[in-house]
Design a protein around this motif. Sequence first.
Motif, PDB file in Angstrom:
ATOM      1  N   PHE A  85       0.813  -1.217   0.000  1.00 54.81           N
ATOM      2  CA  PHE A  85       0.000   0.000   0.000  1.00 54.81           C
ATOM      3  C   PHE A  85       0.848   1.270   0.000  1.00 54.81           C
ATOM      4  CE2 PHE A  85      -2.659  -3.326   1.775  1.00 54.81           C
ATOM      5  CZ  PHE A  85      -3.877  -3.107   1.154  1.00 54.81           C
ATOM      6  N   LEU A  86       2.159   1.141   0.085  1.00 54.92           N
ATOM      7  CA  LEU A  86       3.031   2.305   0.156  1.00 54.92           C
ATOM      8  C   LEU A  86       3.318   2.847  -1.239  1.00 54.92           C
ATOM      9  CD1 LEU A  86       5.586   1.087   2.862  1.00 54.92           C
ATOM     10  CD2 LEU A  86       3.529   2.469   3.189  1.00 54.92           C
ATOM     11  N   ALA A  87       3.357   4.175  -1.345  1.00 51.94           N
ATOM     12  CA  ALA A  87       3.617   4.813  -2.645  1.00 51.94           C
ATOM     13  C   ALA A  87       4.997   4.457  -3.203  1.00 51.94           C
ATOM     14  CB  ALA A  87       3.469   6.334  -2.507  1.00 51.94           C
ATOM     15  N   PRO A  88       6.082   4.420  -2.387  1.00 49.20           N
ATOM     16  CA  PRO A  88       7.381   4.036  -2.970  1.00 49.20           C
ATOM     17  C   PRO A  88       7.394   2.632  -3.552  1.00 49.20           C
ATOM     18  CG  PRO A  88       7.697   5.134  -0.856  1.00 49.20           C
ATOM     19  CD  PRO A  88       6.234   4.876  -0.992  1.00 49.20           C
ATOM     20  N   VAL A  89       6.672   1.698  -2.908  1.00 47.53           N
ATOM     21  CA  VAL A  89       6.620   0.337  -3.442  1.00 47.53           C
ATOM     22  C   VAL A  89       5.909   0.330  -4.788  1.00 47.53           C
ATOM     23  CG1 VAL A  89       5.741  -1.993  -3.031  1.00 47.53           C
ATOM     24  CG2 VAL A  89       6.730  -0.683  -1.150  1.00 47.53           C
ATOM     25  N   ARG A  90       4.842   1.104  -4.898  1.00 47.51           N
ATOM     26  CA  ARG A  90       4.133   1.189  -6.173  1.00 47.51           C
ATOM     27  C   ARG A  90       5.025   1.802  -7.250  1.00 47.51           C
ATOM     28  NH1 ARG A  90      -0.847   5.087  -7.838  1.00 47.51           N
ATOM     29  NH2 ARG A  90      -1.629   3.912  -9.595  1.00 47.51           N
ATOM     30  N   ARG A 111       1.480  11.048  -3.958  1.00 46.34           N
ATOM     31  CA  ARG A 111       0.427  10.895  -2.946  1.00 46.34           C
ATOM     32  C   ARG A 111      -0.783  10.231  -3.597  1.00 46.34           C
ATOM     33  NH1 ARG A 111       0.509  16.760   0.243  1.00 46.34           N
ATOM     34  NH2 ARG A 111       2.671  16.585   1.033  1.00 46.34           N
ATOM     35  N   PRO A 112      -0.710   8.911  -3.763  1.00 41.90           N
ATOM     36  CA  PRO A 112      -1.820   8.228  -4.431  1.00 41.90           C
ATOM     37  C   PRO A 112      -3.084   8.235  -3.583  1.00 41.90           C
ATOM     38  CG  PRO A 112      -0.253   6.631  -3.563  1.00 41.90           C
ATOM     39  CD  PRO A 112       0.356   7.979  -3.359  1.00 41.90           C
ATOM     40  N   ARG A 113      -4.205   8.156  -4.244  1.00 38.99           N
ATOM     41  CA  ARG A 113      -5.488   8.070  -3.556  1.00 38.99           C
ATOM     42  C   ARG A 113      -5.673   6.667  -2.981  1.00 38.99           C
ATOM     43  NH1 ARG A 113      -8.914  12.303  -5.431  1.00 38.99           N
ATOM     44  NH2 ARG A 113      -7.908  13.531  -7.069  1.00 38.99           N
TER      45      ARG A 113
END
Length: 435
Positions: A85-90, A111-113
């Motif tokens: 769920f973390l933005a860096p992982v995505r 800053r993903p939704r």
Amino acid sequence: MSGSSPEAARAASRPRVSLRALVAPLTSGATVRAGVFLVVGGLVAGAYGLLIEGFAQMFADPRTATPTTAALAVVATTLAVAPPFLAPVRTVEVLAARTLLDVDVPTPSDRPRPAARWRGAAWFALHLVLGLVVVVSLLVVVPLVLDLLLSVLGTRSVVGPGWLPAWLAHPPVRLLLAFLVVVALPYVVVGARAVLRSAAPVLLGPDQSERIAELEAQTARLVARNRLAQDVHDGVGHALTITVLQAAAAARTVESDPVATRRSLAAIEETGRHAMAELDDLLRRLRSPGSAPLPGRDPSPEDDDLTTLVRRARETGADVTLDLVGDVGRAPDEVVHEVYRVAQESLTNALRHAPGAPVAVRVVRTADLGVEVRNPLPPGPRVAEERRGHGLAGMRERVTALGGTLVAGPDGGAWVVRASLPVVEDEQETREAST
């Protein structure tokens, strides 16, 4: 009459699978890259499996089934579930998908939704599941092929005549089976790669709201750059016009009035210095739009000063008057800046197209901040057409962007540019003005 039957047409429209296309996965670098991506996912899935197995054994053992073990399991579960769920992982997943799967996915937002986080977690899970399939297939294929080869060589192995059907007891058949098993593994990778490539735009790509936000941000950047480009046009154009007029004045008085000549040269120097400082600041903001708020103010202390603007025009010998009505300075910076730019561009056009004619600049502060520049129309049928250049369009764009209006054209024998911009004051400014 010649023609083709519907059956022949349908047969011609069917995609033909060539031998080269069937063999391509065996030699393609894309298969290798996808295999690396999937093996990494399988190893991560194996680590999750070992973690689950370890805690299952701990809870099954009465000696370790304690509240401490339960608390440790909660912490470990949280740490294991959080990364997807973390933005860096995505972001890492997107970069890996671009590099190893050859899929075009845009860079995700910092800053993903929440919906984007859930889609990123779904991609993470799909990556692990398909990676686990490939790793398990690899762990099954390698020992099986080795056993088949060893059995052909007469070495004792797990695979033997007692285990295999009778028709597989012959060595040539076992060699064929080993070959087919080895060849099948790349196609497993190709199938998993196809699934991931089709899912990547949905799970890793932006949703509709993110696309809209990106388009809005892109539009804002374009508007900011257009504004800065218009500032460059207005500032440089005005400076060049003033410089040309001052140079012409100096040429006329170089012998008869040396004092006036020196005054004209000093005005040229001042105009050039101010224009260079303004141009440097505008080019800096064009290179780095976020380096200053837009619309910014010029670096000189005389920024947006209509009095200075008119004074420089008068030094060229032009007949320019300035009338300020109301509290003109008490307005938002961006509104004052645009009023200044409209007056500057209008004055430049007047000096260029109607040299020697008197020019009246009037700024009025009421509920709005209005500016009017008026000069007599010189004789000539094409004056109005000459005035309709990029400068007028640029003025209208920048005024409209702030919710204002601008009209320009002949009015009773004069050329008039009239703009009005709304002024929105905050509560603190209103209280200060009332006191």
